[in-house]
Design an enzyme around this catalytic site. Sequence first.
Site: not given
Ligand code: VG1
Ligand code: CO
Length: 544
Positions: A22, A18, A377, A126, A365-366, A282-283, A113-114, A280, A345, A278
Amino acid sequence: MKIQTIDTRPYDDQKPGTSGLRKKVRIFQQRHYLENFVQSVFDCLDDCHGKSLVLGGDGRYFNRQAIQIIIKIAAANGFSQLIIGQGGLLSTPAASHLIRKNNAYGGLILSASHNPGGPDEDFGIKYNVSNGGPASETYTDAFFKRSTEITQYHIADFADIDIDQLGEQHFDDLTITIVDSVDDYAQLMASIFDFQLLKNSLSSGYISIVFDAMHAITGPYAKRILEDILGAKSGSVINATPLEDFGGGHPDPNLVYAKELADLMFSPQALTFGAASDGDGDRNMIVGANFFVTPSDSLAVLAANATLIPGYKKGLSGVARSMPTSQAVDRVAQALRLPCFETPTGWKFFGNLLDADEITLCGEESFGTGSNHVREKDGLWAVLFWLNLIAKKRQSVADIVQEHWQKFGRDIYSRHDYEAVDSDIANAMLADLRSLLPTLTGQSFGEYQVSYADEFSYQDPIDGSVSSQQGIRIGFKNGSRIVFRLSGTGTVGATLRIYVERFEADADKHNVDAQLALAQLIDLAEQFCQVKQRTGRTEPTVIT
Ligand code: VG1
Ligand code: CO
């Protein structure tokens, strides 16, 4: 500059998900693994000669080593300028901004990220393109294909660069510029929000805040902007020092992982406003005193009130949300007569719409919200947006949201995640669900009658590209919805995400507990996919 060409062999698992590639750190530490991927990316770009590249990461374990490797590969591939955050640190939105501001060719962002960090945890990388946003699927598919064929990479032969000292360093035709990680981003925020109003509200204590940086990248950004510039009380930013292992926690801003924040905000000592970001940056998670704002509602509230913010006072061109995000923002768009787009997504799907000025605000939603100010984001941006709204409207978080529900109705919403499920079981579950779809339309389950059951496919309105298999949706006559999809960011087994929502127009029923209000739909979801039965789990790993 001496350049070496190294023979290598392809790996077969470098498919970006996504949001980038990773994997466990140990996988990235395999011989030539990172080198292969970076060279594969550069091989898929037009000529890199004479171009600039932005480089930085969230500071997790392996960040500093990876940056040194990437510097040398970028040098060998002909880049003439590398713009690097001091200490190798850049939040994802700050990196996006630096790419745009410097008209860079692109950027490499190092983050998972998270996901947790440390020698036994996750790392990620990325590529973002010249608009500052994540590379589209056309690119990421090409990177993957190249990574399965690669036989050589190029690397410059010089000593490690000092990435802690601000300023320029020159190597033949290459300039390496180490920039302050926060400066440019802070200036961008000051150009969007009413900093004078925020300063008055925060330094006077009219708004009291706690921001949980979760030992991740937003610590230095939040300290500088919220405390130093806007005058929030010292100590308002907690867990503010980025650590390589995020203090052993998950840098994932939800009520489970941001526990310190949640405990405070749901106590008698609660402050006006609480937020977390989070790994990085962005959340964002937004919390009022004893009140949690779902990210889907947050997006809708920001869209409905955008003209109160200096940066958006002329109004919005349109809005977009990812498919599993609740339909709350659609109602705002309808009322304001704005175009509203539904995308798969992942932030990469908003890029074209933002570039074409079809939309100004978008979200997922995340815990992801953003606008056309960058192409990612942006956690702190969302926090400043909310603070600006609170200061301007002189209302509490709960009042703002409840008033919004009264006007538009409430889309009661929840997501259930089943993490680290056996991949074979997860794939079989989705396959069975897929084959069930044609039989569902028209069937009734209690008060819920299925009006459509399909798998989401998206055609980008700008470039016409099609992305299929983007989640299974079951919609009901009364507007309720259940969505199922597998995560594309996890690194262990599979993660099943189940998203449920139900619309409630009656204001007397707005203050219900979401899990209770959605209980029937949650049961139905289990009936359709049987995740509990097939995995032996009794409850989801995380409920938001
Ligand atoms: C998750 C979230 C998605 C978000 C992605 C990257 O992806 O659901 O909405 O864009 O993480 O966010 P997935 O495929 O695990 O549902 V981040 O802050 O991890 O860059
Ligand atoms: Co992130």
